[in-house]
Motif scaffolding. Sequence first.
Motif, PDB file in Angstrom:
ATOM      1  N   ALA A  14      -3.118   1.436  -5.619  1.00 11.90           N
ATOM      2  CA  ALA A  14      -1.670   1.258  -5.785  1.00 11.90           C
ATOM      3  C   ALA A  14      -0.838   1.830  -4.643  1.00 11.90           C
ATOM      4  N   SER A  15      -1.464   2.086  -3.490  1.00 13.06           N
ATOM      5  CA  SER A  15      -0.693   2.615  -2.359  1.00 13.06           C
ATOM      6  C   SER A  15       0.144   1.524  -1.700  1.00 13.06           C
ATOM      7  N   GLY A  16      -0.105   0.262  -2.071  1.00 12.52           N
ATOM      8  CA  GLY A  16       0.709  -0.831  -1.525  1.00 12.52           C
ATOM      9  C   GLY A  16      -0.057  -1.731  -0.572  1.00 12.52           C
ATOM     10  N   LYS A  17      -1.377  -1.672  -0.615  1.00  8.18           N
ATOM     11  CA  LYS A  17      -2.188  -2.464   0.329  1.00  8.18           C
ATOM     12  C   LYS A  17      -1.924  -3.968   0.157  1.00  8.18           C
ATOM     13  N   GLY A  18      -1.999  -4.430  -1.091  1.00  2.59           N
ATOM     14  CA  GLY A  18      -1.790  -5.860  -1.356  1.00  2.59           C
ATOM     15  C   GLY A  18      -0.373  -6.297  -1.016  1.00  2.59           C
ATOM     16  N   ALA A  55     -17.858  -4.993 -15.452  1.00  4.99           N
ATOM     17  CA  ALA A  55     -18.187  -3.764 -16.183  1.00  4.99           C
ATOM     18  C   ALA A  55     -17.769  -2.541 -15.369  1.00  4.99           C
ATOM     19  N   TYR A  56     -18.009  -2.578 -14.065  1.00  4.39           N
ATOM     20  CA  TYR A  56     -17.636  -1.445 -13.200  1.00  4.39           C
ATOM     21  C   TYR A  56     -16.117  -1.346 -13.084  1.00  4.39           C
ATOM     22  N   MET A  57     -15.476  -2.491 -12.854  1.00  6.61           N
ATOM     23  CA  MET A  57     -14.016  -2.493 -12.666  1.00  6.61           C
ATOM     24  C   MET A  57     -13.312  -1.976 -13.917  1.00  6.61           C
ATOM     25  N   ASP A  88      -8.655  -5.342   3.002  1.00  2.00           N
ATOM     26  CA  ASP A  88      -7.918  -4.525   2.025  1.00  2.00           C
ATOM     27  C   ASP A  88      -8.889  -4.161   0.899  1.00  2.00           C
ATOM     28  N   GLY A  89      -9.104  -2.858   0.698  1.00  5.56           N
ATOM     29  CA  GLY A  89      -9.995  -2.412  -0.381  1.00  5.56           C
ATOM     30  C   GLY A  89     -11.455  -2.350   0.031  1.00  5.56           C
ATOM     31  N   PHE A  90     -11.749  -2.695   1.236  1.00  8.63           N
ATOM     32  CA  PHE A  90     -13.114  -2.633   1.789  1.00  8.63           C
ATOM     33  C   PHE A  90     -13.006  -2.172   3.229  1.00  8.63           C
ATOM     34  N   PRO A  91     -13.827  -1.245   3.682  1.00 15.24           N
ATOM     35  CA  PRO A  91     -14.858  -0.519   2.939  1.00 15.24           C
ATOM     36  C   PRO A  91     -14.284   0.615   2.095  1.00 15.24           C
ATOM     37  N   ARG A  92     -15.089   1.062   1.135  1.00 19.50           N
ATOM     38  CA  ARG A  92     -14.667   2.110   0.209  1.00 19.50           C
ATOM     39  C   ARG A  92     -15.713   3.216   0.097  1.00 19.50           C
ATOM     40  N   THR A  93     -16.816   3.065   0.806  1.00 23.93           N
ATOM     41  CA  THR A  93     -17.837   4.125   0.860  1.00 23.93           C
ATOM     42  C   THR A  93     -18.339   4.168   2.312  1.00 23.93           C
ATOM     43  N   GLU A 126       2.778   6.175 -11.179  1.00 24.79           N
ATOM     44  CA  GLU A 126       4.051   5.508 -11.503  1.00 24.79           C
ATOM     45  C   GLU A 126       4.016   4.040 -11.033  1.00 24.79           C
ATOM     46  N   ARG A 127       3.458   3.823  -9.851  1.00 27.48           N
ATOM     47  CA  ARG A 127       3.412   2.458  -9.303  1.00 27.48           C
ATOM     48  C   ARG A 127       2.482   1.568 -10.122  1.00 27.48           C
ATOM     49  N   VAL A 128       1.329   2.123 -10.476  1.00 27.48           N
ATOM     50  CA  VAL A 128       0.348   1.332 -11.225  1.00 27.48           C
ATOM     51  C   VAL A 128       0.889   0.939 -12.590  1.00 27.48           C
ATOM     52  N   GLY A 130       3.779   0.315 -13.616  1.00 33.46           N
ATOM     53  CA  GLY A 130       4.816  -0.726 -13.642  1.00 33.46           C
ATOM     54  C   GLY A 130       4.433  -1.994 -12.886  1.00 33.46           C
ATOM     55  N   ARG A 131       3.200  -2.058 -12.427  1.00 32.68           N
ATOM     56  CA  ARG A 131       2.799  -3.221 -11.620  1.00 32.68           C
ATOM     57  C   ARG A 131       2.611  -4.469 -12.492  1.00 32.68           C
ATOM     58  N   ARG A 132       3.075  -5.585 -11.977  1.00 29.00           N
ATOM     59  CA  ARG A 132       2.832  -6.890 -12.608  1.00 29.00           C
ATOM     60  C   ARG A 132       2.416  -7.855 -11.485  1.00 29.00           C
ATOM     61  N   GLN A 203       7.481   5.681   1.003  1.00 30.23           N
ATOM     62  CA  GLN A 203       8.813   5.247   1.433  1.00 30.23           C
ATOM     63  C   GLN A 203       9.058   3.893   0.776  1.00 30.23           C
ATOM     64  N   SER A 204      10.234   3.323   1.040  1.00 33.24           N
ATOM     65  CA  SER A 204      10.508   2.002   0.473  1.00 33.24           C
ATOM     66  C   SER A 204       9.505   0.993   1.035  1.00 33.24           C
ATOM     67  N   ILE A 205       9.345  -0.122   0.338  1.00 35.03           N
ATOM     68  CA  ILE A 205       8.402  -1.156   0.785  1.00 35.03           C
ATOM     69  C   ILE A 205       8.776  -1.619   2.199  1.00 35.03           C
TER      70      ILE A 205
HETATM   71  P1  AP5 Z   1      -8.671  -3.208  -5.864  1.00 34.50           P
HETATM   72  O1  AP5 Z   1      -8.189  -4.499  -6.369  1.00 34.50           O
HETATM   73  O2  AP5 Z   1      -8.983  -3.062  -4.409  1.00 34.50           O
HETATM   74  O3  AP5 Z   1      -7.671  -2.102  -6.321  1.00 34.50           O
HETATM   75  P2  AP5 Z   1      -7.175  -0.732  -5.636  1.00 34.50           P
HETATM   76  O4  AP5 Z   1      -7.719  -0.287  -4.347  1.00 34.50           O
HETATM   77  O5  AP5 Z   1      -7.355   0.227  -6.745  1.00 34.50           O
HETATM   78  O6  AP5 Z   1      -5.779  -1.025  -5.184  1.00 34.50           O
HETATM   79  P3  AP5 Z   1      -4.713  -1.816  -5.954  1.00 34.50           P
HETATM   80  O7  AP5 Z   1      -4.932  -3.281  -5.786  1.00 34.50           O
HETATM   81  O8  AP5 Z   1      -4.644  -1.249  -7.354  1.00 34.50           O
HETATM   82  O9  AP5 Z   1      -3.398  -1.334  -5.198  1.00 34.50           O
HETATM   83  P4  AP5 Z   1      -2.705  -1.816  -3.857  1.00 34.50           P
HETATM   84  O10 AP5 Z   1      -2.891  -0.725  -2.850  1.00 34.50           O
HETATM   85  O11 AP5 Z   1      -3.101  -3.199  -3.485  1.00 34.50           O
HETATM   86  O12 AP5 Z   1      -1.186  -1.752  -4.328  1.00 34.50           O
HETATM   87  P5  AP5 Z   1      -0.123  -2.916  -4.629  1.00 34.50           P
HETATM   88  O13 AP5 Z   1       0.358  -3.510  -3.357  1.00 34.50           O
HETATM   89  O14 AP5 Z   1      -0.625  -3.813  -5.701  1.00 34.50           O
HETATM   90  O15 AP5 Z   1      -9.998  -2.795  -6.642  1.00 34.50           O
HETATM   91  C1  AP5 Z   1     -10.120  -2.927  -8.046  1.00 34.50           C
HETATM   92  C2  AP5 Z   1     -11.547  -2.587  -8.472  1.00 34.50           C
HETATM   93  O16 AP5 Z   1     -12.481  -3.498  -7.859  1.00 34.50           O
HETATM   94  C3  AP5 Z   1     -12.045  -1.202  -8.061  1.00 34.50           C
HETATM   95  O17 AP5 Z   1     -11.653  -0.196  -8.973  1.00 34.50           O
HETATM   96  C4  AP5 Z   1     -13.567  -1.426  -8.043  1.00 34.50           C
HETATM   97  O18 AP5 Z   1     -14.096  -1.439  -9.340  1.00 34.50           O
HETATM   98  C5  AP5 Z   1     -13.687  -2.842  -7.476  1.00 34.50           C
HETATM   99  N1  AP5 Z   1     -13.778  -2.843  -5.997  1.00 34.50           N
HETATM  100  C6  AP5 Z   1     -12.882  -3.390  -5.122  1.00 34.50           C
HETATM  101  N2  AP5 Z   1     -13.278  -3.193  -3.864  1.00 34.50           N
HETATM  102  C7  AP5 Z   1     -14.448  -2.507  -3.918  1.00 34.50           C
HETATM  103  C8  AP5 Z   1     -15.320  -1.973  -2.933  1.00 34.50           C
HETATM  104  N3  AP5 Z   1     -15.065  -2.114  -1.617  1.00 34.50           N
HETATM  105  N4  AP5 Z   1     -16.421  -1.314  -3.354  1.00 34.50           N
HETATM  106  C9  AP5 Z   1     -16.712  -1.185  -4.660  1.00 34.50           C
HETATM  107  N5  AP5 Z   1     -15.905  -1.630  -5.656  1.00 34.50           N
HETATM  108  C10 AP5 Z   1     -14.775  -2.283  -5.285  1.00 34.50           C
HETATM  109  O19 AP5 Z   1       1.085  -2.006  -5.189  1.00 34.50           O
HETATM  110  C11 AP5 Z   1       0.981  -1.316  -6.420  1.00 34.50           C
HETATM  111  C12 AP5 Z   1       2.334  -1.353  -7.161  1.00 34.50           C
HETATM  112  O20 AP5 Z   1       3.285  -0.551  -6.455  1.00 34.50           O
HETATM  113  C13 AP5 Z   1       2.968  -2.765  -7.262  1.00 34.50           C
HETATM  114  O21 AP5 Z   1       3.622  -2.849  -8.490  1.00 34.50           O
HETATM  115  C14 AP5 Z   1       3.979  -2.794  -6.090  1.00 34.50           C
HETATM  116  O22 AP5 Z   1       5.083  -3.657  -6.364  1.00 34.50           O
HETATM  117  C15 AP5 Z   1       4.418  -1.334  -6.024  1.00 34.50           C
HETATM  118  N6  AP5 Z   1       4.703  -0.870  -4.659  1.00 34.50           N
HETATM  119  C16 AP5 Z   1       4.004  -1.156  -3.531  1.00 34.50           C
HETATM  120  N7  AP5 Z   1       4.531  -0.491  -2.472  1.00 34.50           N
HETATM  121  C17 AP5 Z   1       5.586   0.230  -2.960  1.00 34.50           C
HETATM  122  C18 AP5 Z   1       6.547   1.118  -2.342  1.00 34.50           C
HETATM  123  N8  AP5 Z   1       6.511   1.404  -1.029  1.00 34.50           N
HETATM  124  N9  AP5 Z   1       7.483   1.690  -3.150  1.00 34.50           N
HETATM  125  C19 AP5 Z   1       7.518   1.408  -4.487  1.00 34.50           C
HETATM  126  N10 AP5 Z   1       6.656   0.562  -5.115  1.00 34.50           N
HETATM  127  C20 AP5 Z   1       5.695  -0.018  -4.356  1.00 34.50           C
END
Ligand code: AP5
Length: 219
Positions: A14-18, A55-57, A88-93, A126-128, A130-132, A203-205
């Motif tokens: 939820a750091s805002g990667k997507g 199952a993992y997710m 985005d989200g890879f790599p994670r280890t 807080e971000r997570v 309220g996310r939709r 900070q703001s988006i």
């Molecule tokens: P994944 O889908 O990658 O989720 P994540 O890393 O947990 O990240 P999110 O998608 O939750 O957050 P984001 O950073 O994209 O934030 P977003 O822009 O949506 O992974 C899900 C699962 O898949 C993992 O738990 C695991 O099981 C599996 N998986 C995935 N990759 C894997 C890997 N490499 N290895 C193993 N397993 C893996 O923003 C979040 C919210 O905040 C939104 O509502 C947005 O509107 C808001 N927001 C964004 N920026 C701001 C801002 N600056 N200010 C205020 N609000 C903001």
Amino acid sequence: MPAAKYIILFGPPASGKGTQAARLRELLNLPHVASGDLFRENLQGETKLGLEAKAYMDRGELVPDDITIAMVIDRLSRPDCADGALLDGFPRTIAQAVALDQALSAQGHRISQVLYVAVPDNVLVERVSGRRLCRTCGEAYHILFNQPKVPGVCDHDGGELYQRDDDQPETVRKRLQVYWEQTSPLIDYYRGQGVLVDIDGNQSIDAVTMDLEKAIAGT
Ligand code: AP5
Ligand code: MG
């Protein structure tokens, strides 16, 4: 021919990667390769991979490295990634990072930049909560910080907005714990390679987008 560009958007859940990837797409003109989105697409298509990952997710744990690495490397081998990708989200280890380095170097490429979007844990929760997300295009909204024009409806395509199964408080706590234990060591790994750029994600988006654009431009 300019060198292929592989940029990693790195940060906790939820750091805002997507959100930021969607905004950087035009500037970079690179495909957005998000491992979580790839798992969710597989899940939607009810593939074996998707059902295995679910199952993992659902538990907030990482999907095993072998499955994840094979899926992402396969995605990166497609023709649209010939000039690079925004990961985005890879790599994670560490194992995933090493596998990525090896796969890229076998093609004569390497990681150009790792953009580390840092956000404190309490803000992430807080971000997570309220996310939709749009069921059709995946665009992320927030009920307070990034509202759609019409509640529950995507601005772009009118798709229905939904809450991710793993955005429940209990699962989010687990995802954060997993991030600090298994993923945060990558900060030192990439700092050691001299490719890490620190970005203040609290900070703001728009402000975060500006800082990311500056980092990509090397200014
Ligand atoms: P994944 O889908 O990658 O989720 P994540 O890393 O947990 O990240 P999110 O998608 O939750 O957050 P984001 O950073 O994209 O934030 P977003 O822009 O949506 O992974 C899900 C699962 O898949 C993992 O738990 C695991 O099981 C599996 N998986 C995935 N990759 C894997 C890997 N490499 N290895 C193993 N397993 C893996 O923003 C979040 C919210 O905040 C939104 O509502 C947005 O509107 C808001 N927001 C964004 N920026 C701001 C801002 N600056 N200010 C205020 N609000 C903001
Ligand atoms: Mg995401």
